[in-house]
Design a protein around this motif. Structure first.
Motif, short mmCIF file in Angstrom:
data_model
loop_
_atom_site.label_atom_id
_atom_site.label_comp_id
_atom_site.label_asym_id
_atom_site.label_seq_id
_atom_site.Cartn_x
_atom_site.Cartn_y
_atom_site.Cartn_z
N TYR A 139 0.82 -1.22 0.00
CA TYR A 139 0.00 0.00 0.00
C TYR A 139 0.85 1.26 0.00
CZ TYR A 139 -4.07 -2.89 0.94
OH TYR A 139 -5.06 -3.81 0.83
N ALA A 143 1.49 -0.42 -4.85
CA ALA A 143 0.22 -0.05 -5.48
C ALA A 143 0.20 1.43 -5.88
CB ALA A 143 -0.93 -0.35 -4.53
N ARG A 177 -6.16 2.08 -0.23
CA ARG A 177 -7.16 1.41 0.62
C ARG A 177 -8.57 1.90 0.29
NH1 ARG A 177 -5.77 -1.71 4.84
NH2 ARG A 177 -3.53 -2.00 5.16
N GLU A 180 -9.62 0.57 -3.31
CA GLU A 180 -9.87 -0.87 -3.27
C GLU A 180 -11.28 -1.21 -2.83
OE1 GLU A 180 -5.85 -3.43 -2.24
OE2 GLU A 180 -7.35 -3.06 -0.71
N SER A 296 -5.83 -0.80 -8.51
CA SER A 296 -6.85 -0.86 -7.47
C SER A 296 -8.22 -1.21 -8.04
CB SER A 296 -6.92 0.47 -6.71
OG SER A 296 -5.76 0.64 -5.94
#
Ligand code: DAH
Length: 339
Positions: A139, A143, A177, A180, A296
């Motif tokens: 993260y 990503a 986050r 996602e 994502s």
């Protein structure tokens, strides 16, 4: 007999009048009215009195006893009220005295600055979210288009917990986050603490704070980014504030920029505050890289977005004219209570 009684009575009354304690009063009572008291002795001598005189003498004795008892009660009452008076005087509360102030804490300049930033973005319809400080490498880097061996990894000296887990070096991890989760559109800010293995000095600390921003929707362009951050800067630093975008590079945005605000201290003329440049850098930003969206699970053909990262301490330092970042971490209440 009569004279003797009179003398006893006067004597007793005088002693009672002079008493200054309950103990003394008690002593006097015993001395006159007790089993062996003076008045009791007189009664015992009644047998020597002529029978016809006994009622008269008896009445005199009773009179004297009553007078003594009465006097004792009177003085007792006086002593009690004097004691009460003294106690009240001692316990008196001066309601005109100023109240004692309880020492309470004070909002930290970081907190005040964050509340201000939050207020502005909430006003524009943003949601405030949070992410973990101990974060997966994925993260924090991967990503965000920062693969292993990417030089950007070295730029942010990272604290590693394990091979795969780091103390996050940037709040940008919260972007991933949030994306996602698959709920679109997104309009969020994410304040939080970040960590880098920097030496402490007037402008660096191994732990500081950022406010991340992310917007993902259809037809979002760089113009939306500019408009939004322009409003933000004017709200935060005053309506005369100008903004300037300088090309920059971040792996997770393309194009990327750094945003400067016109120095609110000198209005752009140049001063000690803006190091004579008239401008002060306050954030990094850009259009979200298509690869980042893809990783994502967002289709970059359908959605676009912009992101930004604000250094919170920088905002606090600028807004409150603090010249050493270390002051923000010492938590000296004399310092904090100025803001
Ligand atoms: N994460 C960057 C940093 O720590 C700041 C940043 C730059 C965040 C550009 C962003 C962005 O979201 O778009 O230096």
């Amino acid at each position: 007999m009569k004279e003797k009684l009179q003398a006893i009575r006067e004597n007793a009354l005088a002693r009672i009048a002079e008493s200054d304690s309950l103990d003394k009063l008690n002593e006097i009572r015993v001395a006159y009215l007790g089993k062996k008291g003076e008045l009791t002795e007189v009664l015992k001598g009644m047998k020597d009195v002529k029978p016809e005189d006994r009622p008269k003498i008896g009445a005199l004795v009773n009179d004297a006893r009553e007078a003594i008892e009465q006097k004792i009660e009177e003085i007792k009452g006086k002593l009690a009220s004097a004691a009460r008076e003294a106690r009240l005087k001692k316990e008196v509360i001066d309601v005109s005295l100023p109240a004692k102030k309880n020492a309470i804490g004070h909002s930290h300049p970081n907190t005040v600055a964050l509340e201000e930033v939050e207020r502005i973005f909430i006003g524009m319809g943003y949601e405030v979210v949070e992410g973990p400080e101990v974060e997966y490498d994925y993260y924090n880097f991967e990503a965000l288009n920062i693969p292993a061996n990417h030089p950007a990894k070295d730029e942010q000296d990272t604290f590693y917990v394990t091979d795969k887990i780091v103390l996050r070096t940037q709040t940008s991890s919260t972007q991933v986050r949030e994306m996602e989760k698959g709920k679109l559109p997104i309009r969020m800010i994410a304040p939080g603490r970040v960590f880098r293995s920097d030496e402490v000095d007037a402008t660096h600390s191994p732990s500081f704070h950022q406010v991340e921003g992310l917007v993902i929707d259809k037809n979002i362009t760089f113009a939306d980014l500019k408009g939004t951050l322009d409003v933000f800067a004017k709200e935060l630093f005053g309506s005369k504030t100008k903004v300037k975008f300088r090309p920059h590079h971040f792996p997770f945005t393309e194009p990327s920029a750094e945003m400067d605000v016109s120095c609110f201290k000198c209005g752009g003329k140049g001063c000690r505050f803006c190091k004579d440049s008239g401008w002060i850098e306050i954030l990094g930003c850009g259009v979200v890289h298509p690869h980042v969206l893809e990783m994502s699970g967002i289709n970059p053909e359908e959605y676009t977005g912009f992101a930004f990262g604000i250094g919170l301490e920088r905002i606090a330092i600028l807004k409150y004219e603090i010249d050493d970042m270390r002051l923000l971490y010492e938590n000296d209440i004399r310092f904090l209570s100025q803001f």
